[in-house]
Design a protein around this motif. Structure first.
Motif, PDB file in Angstrom:
ATOM      1  N   VAL A 261       0.589  -1.301  -0.009  1.00 56.05           N
ATOM      2  CA  VAL A 261       0.047   0.018   0.155  1.00 56.05           C
ATOM      3  C   VAL A 261       0.925   1.210   0.041  1.00 56.05           C
ATOM      4  O   VAL A 261       0.286   2.286  -0.433  1.00 56.05           O
ATOM      5  CB  VAL A 261      -0.957   0.206   1.088  1.00 56.05           C
ATOM      6  CG1 VAL A 261      -2.044  -1.096   0.994  1.00 56.05           C
ATOM      7  CG2 VAL A 261      -0.146  -0.082   2.444  1.00 56.05           C
ATOM      8  N   GLU A 262       2.048   1.131   0.476  1.00 57.70           N
ATOM      9  CA  GLU A 262       3.235   2.327   0.170  1.00 57.70           C
ATOM     10  C   GLU A 262       4.489   1.796   0.190  1.00 57.70           C
ATOM     11  O   GLU A 262       4.729   0.799   0.824  1.00 57.70           O
ATOM     12  CB  GLU A 262       2.620   3.171   1.652  1.00 57.70           C
ATOM     13  CG  GLU A 262       3.663   4.305   1.684  1.00 57.70           C
ATOM     14  CD  GLU A 262       3.341   5.586   2.703  1.00 57.70           C
ATOM     15  OE1 GLU A 262       3.934   6.575   2.477  1.00 57.70           O
ATOM     16  OE2 GLU A 262       2.259   5.199   3.228  1.00 57.70           O
TER      17      GLU A 262
ATOM     18  N   ALA B  37       2.156   8.207   3.228  1.00 55.59           N
ATOM     19  CA  ALA B  37       0.833   8.667   2.351  1.00 55.59           C
ATOM     20  C   ALA B  37      -0.325   7.991   2.472  1.00 55.59           C
ATOM     21  O   ALA B  37      -1.231   8.519   2.254  1.00 55.59           O
ATOM     22  CB  ALA B  37       1.655   8.613   0.787  1.00 55.59           C
ATOM     23  N   HIS B  38      -0.259   6.901   3.262  1.00 56.34           N
ATOM     24  CA  HIS B  38      -1.205   5.942   3.216  1.00 56.34           C
ATOM     25  C   HIS B  38      -1.876   5.931   4.670  1.00 56.34           C
ATOM     26  O   HIS B  38      -1.061   6.068   5.440  1.00 56.34           O
ATOM     27  CB  HIS B  38      -1.012   4.447   2.608  1.00 56.34           C
ATOM     28  CG  HIS B  38      -2.096   3.607   2.484  1.00 56.34           C
ATOM     29  ND1 HIS B  38      -2.887   2.986   3.510  1.00 56.34           N
ATOM     30  CD2 HIS B  38      -2.717   3.422   1.493  1.00 56.34           C
ATOM     31  CE1 HIS B  38      -4.014   2.354   3.129  1.00 56.34           C
ATOM     32  NE2 HIS B  38      -3.879   2.441   1.601  1.00 56.34           N
ATOM     33  N   GLU B  39      -2.956   5.843   4.910  1.00 60.06           N
ATOM     34  CA  GLU B  39      -3.600   6.130   6.168  1.00 60.06           C
ATOM     35  C   GLU B  39      -3.227   4.755   7.039  1.00 60.06           C
ATOM     36  O   GLU B  39      -2.904   4.980   8.178  1.00 60.06           O
ATOM     37  CB  GLU B  39      -5.232   5.958   6.063  1.00 60.06           C
ATOM     38  CG  GLU B  39      -5.672   6.102   7.442  1.00 60.06           C
ATOM     39  CD  GLU B  39      -5.351   7.150   8.369  1.00 60.06           C
ATOM     40  OE1 GLU B  39      -5.476   7.115   9.758  1.00 60.06           O
ATOM     41  OE2 GLU B  39      -5.025   8.125   7.754  1.00 60.06           O
ATOM     42  N   TYR B  40      -3.026   3.648   6.437  1.00 59.11           N
ATOM     43  CA  TYR B  40      -2.678   2.345   7.135  1.00 59.11           C
ATOM     44  C   TYR B  40      -1.119   2.709   7.776  1.00 59.11           C
ATOM     45  O   TYR B  40      -0.934   2.337   8.955  1.00 59.11           O
ATOM     46  CB  TYR B  40      -2.774   1.202   6.479  1.00 59.11           C
ATOM     47  CG  TYR B  40      -2.203  -0.148   6.732  1.00 59.11           C
ATOM     48  CD1 TYR B  40      -3.037  -0.617   8.182  1.00 59.11           C
ATOM     49  CD2 TYR B  40      -1.160  -0.760   6.455  1.00 59.11           C
ATOM     50  CE1 TYR B  40      -2.518  -1.987   8.708  1.00 59.11           C
ATOM     51  CE2 TYR B  40      -0.700  -2.052   7.267  1.00 59.11           C
ATOM     52  CZ  TYR B  40      -1.210  -2.358   8.227  1.00 59.11           C
ATOM     53  OH  TYR B  40      -0.798  -3.494   8.985  1.00 59.11           O
ATOM     54  N   THR B  41      -0.093   3.091   6.923  1.00 59.62           N
ATOM     55  CA  THR B  41       1.225   3.189   7.366  1.00 59.62           C
ATOM     56  C   THR B  41       0.941   4.309   8.445  1.00 59.62           C
ATOM     57  O   THR B  41       1.811   4.189   9.861  1.00 59.62           O
ATOM     58  CB  THR B  41       2.094   4.091   6.328  1.00 59.62           C
ATOM     59  OG1 THR B  41       1.670   3.257   5.003  1.00 59.62           O
ATOM     60  CG2 THR B  41       3.055   4.224   6.613  1.00 59.62           C
ATOM     61  N   ARG B  42       0.195   5.369   8.537  1.00 62.63           N
ATOM     62  CA  ARG B  42       0.193   6.376   9.411  1.00 62.63           C
ATOM     63  C   ARG B  42      -0.420   5.640  10.857  1.00 62.63           C
ATOM     64  O   ARG B  42       0.020   6.102  11.775  1.00 62.63           O
ATOM     65  CB  ARG B  42      -1.042   7.661   9.075  1.00 62.63           C
ATOM     66  CG  ARG B  42      -0.133   8.487   8.079  1.00 62.63           C
ATOM     67  CD  ARG B  42      -1.122   9.737   7.862  1.00 62.63           C
ATOM     68  NE  ARG B  42      -2.382   9.712   7.430  1.00 62.63           N
ATOM     69  CZ  ARG B  42      -2.405   9.594   6.194  1.00 62.63           C
ATOM     70  NH1 ARG B  42      -1.538   9.771   5.093  1.00 62.63           N
ATOM     71  NH2 ARG B  42      -3.716   9.562   5.415  1.00 62.63           N
TER      72      ARG B  42
END
Length: 274
Positions: free
Chosen positions: A232-233, A245-250
């Motif tokens: 996803v990133e 950039a991705h909500e899951y990474t955050r």
């Protein structure tokens, strides 16, 4: 040239008629001398990616797409040829060294066997090289260590022995699947810096698979984040950790405990030898 290039990799598991796609078209490129991190929660497909590279999927598992080791395609390679690639050109370090080391063979036997098989060395040549490898991964008193069994080492030293075996034949690629999970934080720091040093010194491409972003932040040059079988990133460590950039990474970064941060800097203490 990349040491390892993964293109549109897909992995399916399960019986015919009820198969599940656990890796869904991912792309990765491992550069010589660099550490590629692959992060994600349990079940994200990151470990299955490493197993696909090794050609060691569970029974009935299939891989499609492309996995190129240098300019050689691994998917579809005959099993006999693949066995020659594993250990010689691709090394693997698993999460639990107690499971990957044979309990009834000395460390010396396990190190020399792999070198005699893949490099054609004599017994004396292999033993000399084995002692040199143990010294390089900082196992104390390497000549004496060759005569010991795995249970006679601490957890951290067993993992160092496993790394020595994985690197014994000078592979181009090292896959490390959660290599520090079973170790305490102090021992983790030394292990991570050792992997980093070996990558640079040997121009080795390392794929570091982990659910722990604190571990990833310590040594990865590039980071890819997996979720539900997809990446996803992806980006450099600085990009992913400072501007995700991705909500899951955050979400993963927000869940990191502050206590992990000292892994990235400072003097590395010696682990307990008991």
């Amino acid at each position: 040239m990349n040491a390892l290039t993964i293109s549109d990799l897909r992995v399916e598991l399960g019986p015919r008629g009820a198969r599940t796609e656990v890796v869904r078209g991912i792309d990765l490129a491992l550069r010589p001398g660099a550490v590629q991190g692959l992060a994600g929660e349990s079940g994200s497909g990151k470990s299955m990616t490493a197993m696909a590279v090794l050609g060691l999927l569970p029974a009935g598992g299939t891989a499609s797409g492309s996995i190129r080791l240098g300019d050689e395609e691994l998917i579809g390679m005959p099993s006999r040829r693949y066995r020659a690639v594993r250990g010689r050109r691709i090394g693997m370090v698993f999460q639990d060294p107690s499971a990957s080391l044979h309990p009834q063979l000395t460390v010396g036997a396990q190190l020399t066997d792999v070198m005699r098989t893949h490099l054609g060395l004599s017994r004396a040549q292999a033993r000399t090289r084995a002692a040199e490898m143990l010294d390089r991964v900082r196992v104390p008193h390497p000549d004496a260590a060759l005569k010991k069994f795995p249970h006679q080492f601490s957890g951290g030293q067993r993992q160092r022995v496993a790394i020595a075996i994985a690197l014994a034949c000078d592979p181009e690629v090292l896959l490390a699947d959660e290599p520090t999970t079973a170790l305490d934080v102090t021992v983790q720091a030394g292990m991570l810096h050792l992997l980093r040093d070996l990558a640079i010194e040997r121009n080795l491409a390392v794929l570091l698979v982990t659910h722990d972003l604190g571990v990833m932040s310590a040594i990865a040059d590039d980071v890819a984040v997996m979720r539900h079988g997809r990446i996803v990133e992806a980006g450099t460590r600085a990009q992913v950790f400072t501007a995700p950039a991705h909500e899951y990474t955050r979400e993963l970064l927000a869940a990191m405990p502050d206590a992990q941060e000292p892994l990235v800097a400072g003097e590395i203490p010696q682990e307990d030898e008991r």
